[in-house]
Design a protein around this motif. Structure first.
Motif, PDB file in Angstrom:
ATOM      1  N   PHE A 232      82.283 -45.036 -21.640  1.00 31.99           N
ATOM      2  CA  PHE A 232      81.255 -44.546 -20.708  1.00 31.99           C
ATOM      3  C   PHE A 232      80.555 -43.413 -21.286  1.00 31.99           C
ATOM      4  CE2 PHE A 232      84.749 -46.223 -17.895  1.00 31.99           C
ATOM      5  CZ  PHE A 232      84.088 -46.947 -17.178  1.00 31.99           C
ATOM      6  N   PRO A 233      78.994 -43.578 -21.317  1.00 31.76           N
ATOM      7  CA  PRO A 233      78.256 -42.501 -21.929  1.00 31.76           C
ATOM      8  C   PRO A 233      78.208 -41.259 -21.136  1.00 31.76           C
ATOM      9  CG  PRO A 233      76.806 -44.222 -20.739  1.00 31.76           C
ATOM     10  CD  PRO A 233      78.100 -44.706 -20.773  1.00 31.76           C
ATOM     11  N   GLY A 234      78.206 -39.888 -21.450  1.00 32.74           N
ATOM     12  CA  GLY A 234      78.366 -38.766 -20.809  1.00 32.74           C
ATOM     13  C   GLY A 234      78.888 -37.783 -21.799  1.00 32.74           C
ATOM     14  N   GLY A 235      79.226 -36.740 -21.230  1.00 37.68           N
ATOM     15  CA  GLY A 235      79.596 -35.539 -22.127  1.00 37.68           C
ATOM     16  C   GLY A 235      80.202 -34.331 -21.207  1.00 37.68           C
ATOM     17  N   LYS A 236      80.256 -33.180 -21.984  1.00 35.80           N
ATOM     18  CA  LYS A 236      80.898 -31.960 -21.398  1.00 35.80           C
ATOM     19  C   LYS A 236      79.897 -31.384 -20.383  1.00 35.80           C
ATOM     20  CE  LYS A 236      83.486 -31.086 -25.456  1.00 35.80           C
ATOM     21  NZ  LYS A 236      82.593 -32.124 -26.213  1.00 35.80           N
ATOM     22  N   VAL A 237      80.212 -30.769 -19.474  1.00 39.73           N
ATOM     23  CA  VAL A 237      79.531 -29.944 -18.289  1.00 39.73           C
ATOM     24  C   VAL A 237      79.386 -28.667 -18.710  1.00 39.73           C
ATOM     25  CG1 VAL A 237      79.621 -29.044 -16.146  1.00 39.73           C
ATOM     26  CG2 VAL A 237      80.379 -31.599 -16.455  1.00 39.73           C
ATOM     27  N   GLU A 238      78.268 -27.938 -19.033  1.00 41.95           N
ATOM     28  CA  GLU A 238      78.056 -26.694 -19.619  1.00 41.95           C
ATOM     29  C   GLU A 238      78.033 -25.656 -18.635  1.00 41.95           C
ATOM     30  OE1 GLU A 238      77.536 -26.045 -22.639  1.00 41.95           O
ATOM     31  OE2 GLU A 238      76.778 -28.251 -23.420  1.00 41.95           O
ATOM     32  N   PRO A 239      78.691 -24.741 -18.844  1.00 40.40           N
ATOM     33  CA  PRO A 239      78.690 -23.365 -17.969  1.00 40.40           C
ATOM     34  C   PRO A 239      77.327 -23.216 -17.120  1.00 40.40           C
ATOM     35  CG  PRO A 239      79.221 -22.792 -20.050  1.00 40.40           C
ATOM     36  CD  PRO A 239      78.694 -24.012 -20.222  1.00 40.40           C
ATOM     37  N   GLY A 240      77.551 -23.199 -15.678  1.00 39.95           N
ATOM     38  CA  GLY A 240      76.611 -23.001 -14.827  1.00 39.95           C
ATOM     39  C   GLY A 240      75.815 -24.368 -14.324  1.00 39.95           C
TER      40      GLY A 240
ATOM     41  N   LEU B 215      72.907 -37.886 -20.133  1.00 43.44           N
ATOM     42  CA  LEU B 215      72.250 -39.225 -19.991  1.00 43.44           C
ATOM     43  C   LEU B 215      70.888 -39.135 -20.866  1.00 43.44           C
ATOM     44  CD1 LEU B 215      73.704 -40.827 -16.808  1.00 43.44           C
ATOM     45  CD2 LEU B 215      74.266 -41.110 -19.303  1.00 43.44           C
ATOM     46  N   ARG B 216      70.071 -37.998 -20.504  1.00 39.77           N
ATOM     47  CA  ARG B 216      68.984 -37.925 -21.097  1.00 39.77           C
ATOM     48  C   ARG B 216      68.958 -37.760 -22.670  1.00 39.77           C
ATOM     49  NH1 ARG B 216      67.634 -34.787 -16.547  1.00 39.77           N
ATOM     50  NH2 ARG B 216      68.281 -32.749 -17.684  1.00 39.77           N
ATOM     51  N   GLU B 217      70.022 -36.927 -23.021  1.00 41.85           N
ATOM     52  CA  GLU B 217      69.995 -36.558 -24.447  1.00 41.85           C
ATOM     53  C   GLU B 217      70.809 -37.620 -25.326  1.00 41.85           C
ATOM     54  OE1 GLU B 217      71.223 -31.909 -23.683  1.00 41.85           O
ATOM     55  OE2 GLU B 217      72.907 -33.085 -24.541  1.00 41.85           O
ATOM     56  N   GLU B 218      71.692 -38.564 -24.724  1.00 41.79           N
ATOM     57  CA  GLU B 218      72.464 -39.718 -25.433  1.00 41.79           C
ATOM     58  C   GLU B 218      71.597 -40.904 -25.340  1.00 41.79           C
ATOM     59  OE1 GLU B 218      76.492 -40.257 -24.244  1.00 41.79           O
ATOM     60  OE2 GLU B 218      77.093 -38.383 -24.847  1.00 41.79           O
ATOM     61  N   LEU B 219      71.128 -41.198 -24.151  1.00 46.21           N
ATOM     62  CA  LEU B 219      70.436 -42.465 -24.065  1.00 46.21           C
ATOM     63  C   LEU B 219      68.838 -42.373 -23.744  1.00 46.21           C
ATOM     64  CD1 LEU B 219      73.084 -44.020 -21.691  1.00 46.21           C
ATOM     65  CD2 LEU B 219      72.979 -44.226 -24.163  1.00 46.21           C
ATOM     66  N   GLY B 220      68.357 -41.410 -23.477  1.00 46.42           N
ATOM     67  CA  GLY B 220      67.052 -41.113 -23.207  1.00 46.42           C
ATOM     68  C   GLY B 220      66.410 -41.961 -21.991  1.00 46.42           C
ATOM     69  N   VAL B 221      67.490 -41.571 -20.749  1.00 44.29           N
ATOM     70  CA  VAL B 221      67.066 -42.309 -19.579  1.00 44.29           C
ATOM     71  C   VAL B 221      67.269 -41.335 -18.493  1.00 44.29           C
ATOM     72  CG1 VAL B 221      67.815 -44.542 -20.417  1.00 44.29           C
ATOM     73  CG2 VAL B 221      69.450 -43.367 -19.236  1.00 44.29           C
ATOM     74  N   GLU B 222      66.622 -41.434 -17.466  1.00 49.61           N
ATOM     75  CA  GLU B 222      66.748 -40.944 -16.134  1.00 49.61           C
ATOM     76  C   GLU B 222      67.610 -41.979 -15.452  1.00 49.61           C
ATOM     77  OE1 GLU B 222      65.652 -37.865 -15.191  1.00 49.61           O
ATOM     78  OE2 GLU B 222      64.833 -37.475 -17.098  1.00 49.61           O
ATOM     79  N   VAL B 223      68.456 -41.178 -14.334  1.00 48.48           N
ATOM     80  CA  VAL B 223      69.191 -42.511 -13.500  1.00 48.48           C
ATOM     81  C   VAL B 223      69.309 -41.846 -11.864  1.00 48.48           C
ATOM     82  CG1 VAL B 223      70.650 -42.993 -15.505  1.00 48.48           C
ATOM     83  CG2 VAL B 223      71.543 -41.031 -13.963  1.00 48.48           C
ATOM     84  N   LEU B 224      69.637 -42.939 -11.249  1.00 43.78           N
ATOM     85  CA  LEU B 224      69.715 -42.355  -9.586  1.00 43.78           C
ATOM     86  C   LEU B 224      71.413 -42.795  -9.791  1.00 43.78           C
ATOM     87  CD1 LEU B 224      69.451 -42.194  -6.800  1.00 43.78           C
ATOM     88  CD2 LEU B 224      69.213 -44.768  -6.840  1.00 43.78           C
TER      89      LEU B 224
ATOM     90  N   ARG C 288      64.281 -44.656 -15.162  1.00 41.37           N
ATOM     91  CA  ARG C 288      63.149 -44.404 -16.180  1.00 41.37           C
ATOM     92  C   ARG C 288      63.926 -44.587 -17.564  1.00 41.37           C
ATOM     93  NH1 ARG C 288      60.363 -39.161 -15.254  1.00 41.37           N
ATOM     94  NH2 ARG C 288      59.571 -40.245 -13.347  1.00 41.37           N
ATOM     95  N   GLY C 289      63.177 -45.217 -18.321  1.00 44.13           N
ATOM     96  CA  GLY C 289      63.577 -45.229 -19.824  1.00 44.13           C
ATOM     97  C   GLY C 289      64.364 -46.464 -20.032  1.00 44.13           C
ATOM     98  N   VAL C 290      64.546 -46.779 -21.151  1.00 40.20           N
ATOM     99  CA  VAL C 290      65.315 -47.832 -21.728  1.00 40.20           C
ATOM    100  C   VAL C 290      66.468 -47.270 -22.582  1.00 40.20           C
ATOM    101  CG1 VAL C 290      65.588 -50.039 -23.102  1.00 40.20           C
ATOM    102  CG2 VAL C 290      63.587 -49.599 -21.800  1.00 40.20           C
ATOM    103  N   PRO C 291      67.713 -47.556 -22.222  1.00 38.23           N
ATOM    104  CA  PRO C 291      68.770 -47.029 -23.071  1.00 38.23           C
ATOM    105  C   PRO C 291      68.793 -47.208 -24.318  1.00 38.23           C
ATOM    106  CG  PRO C 291      69.627 -48.022 -20.898  1.00 38.23           C
ATOM    107  CD  PRO C 291      68.126 -48.461 -21.180  1.00 38.23           C
ATOM    108  N   ALA C 292      68.964 -46.008 -25.058  1.00 40.77           N
ATOM    109  CA  ALA C 292      69.020 -46.343 -26.568  1.00 40.77           C
ATOM    110  C   ALA C 292      70.281 -45.381 -27.173  1.00 40.77           C
ATOM    111  CB  ALA C 292      67.835 -45.934 -27.178  1.00 40.77           C
ATOM    112  N   PRO C 293      70.741 -45.847 -28.201  1.00 35.98           N
ATOM    113  CA  PRO C 293      71.722 -44.893 -28.717  1.00 35.98           C
ATOM    114  C   PRO C 293      71.201 -43.839 -29.559  1.00 35.98           C
ATOM    115  CG  PRO C 293      71.488 -46.831 -30.064  1.00 35.98           C
ATOM    116  CD  PRO C 293      70.629 -47.097 -28.861  1.00 35.98           C
TER     117      PRO C 293
END
Length: 142
Positions: free
Chosen positions: A39-47, A58-67, A97-102
């Motif tokens: 599943f795409p995702g990653g670590k939660v940053e402090p704060g 998801l913005r960083e890894e795939l270039g998308v906005e999600v609901l 928004r956007g089209v998922p890309a690796p």
């Protein structure tokens, strides 16, 4: 008990209202997981809240906005155990928004039918397998 590193992931589906497909992402690293699906995702940053971290990842890894839809509840308060140091919370999500890309961490993305046989045909990271089963239940009848 030690608090685990919090990781977040998305079960990106083609539609939150009537899902038929899910996006799987193939890892490029670390070596023991390269070529395996997750599943795409990653670590939660402090704060950050878990939801904020997931949107950022998801913005960083795939270039998308999600609901975000419903969370796929795991067995523990921090979600699904990944190893002895980390656990992952996973939400159903739909691209708005956007089209998922690796863009980062993955070399291939694939939309897979929400069918147990099709999903089982992928070589999932072992810790993600129970989440795949729970996601099928959460996504409703197929």
């Amino acid at each position: 008990m030690l608090e685990l590193k919090q990781v977040v992931g998305a079960a990106l589906v083609d539609s939150l209202a009537a899902p038929t497909k899910m996006l799987a992402a193939r890892r490029t690293a670390p070596e023991q997981f390269a070529g395996m699906w997750e599943f795409p995702g990653g670590k939660v940053e402090p704060g950050e809240s878990c939801e904020e971290g997931l949107h950022r990842e998801l913005r960083e890894e795939l270039g998308v906005e999600v609901l975000l839809g419903a969370e796929i509840s795991g067995p523990g308060p921090q979600g699904w155990p990944l190893n002895d140091r980390a656990a992952m919370r996973v939400w159903l999500a739909e691209v708005t928004r956007g089209v998922p890309a690796p863009l980062e961490d993955h070399d291939e993305l694939r939309w897979v039918a929400l069918d147990p046989k099709e999903l089982a045909a992928l070589d999932w990271i072992p810790a993600d397998l129970p989440i795949v089963s729970a996601m099928l239940d959460a996504a409703g009848p197929h």
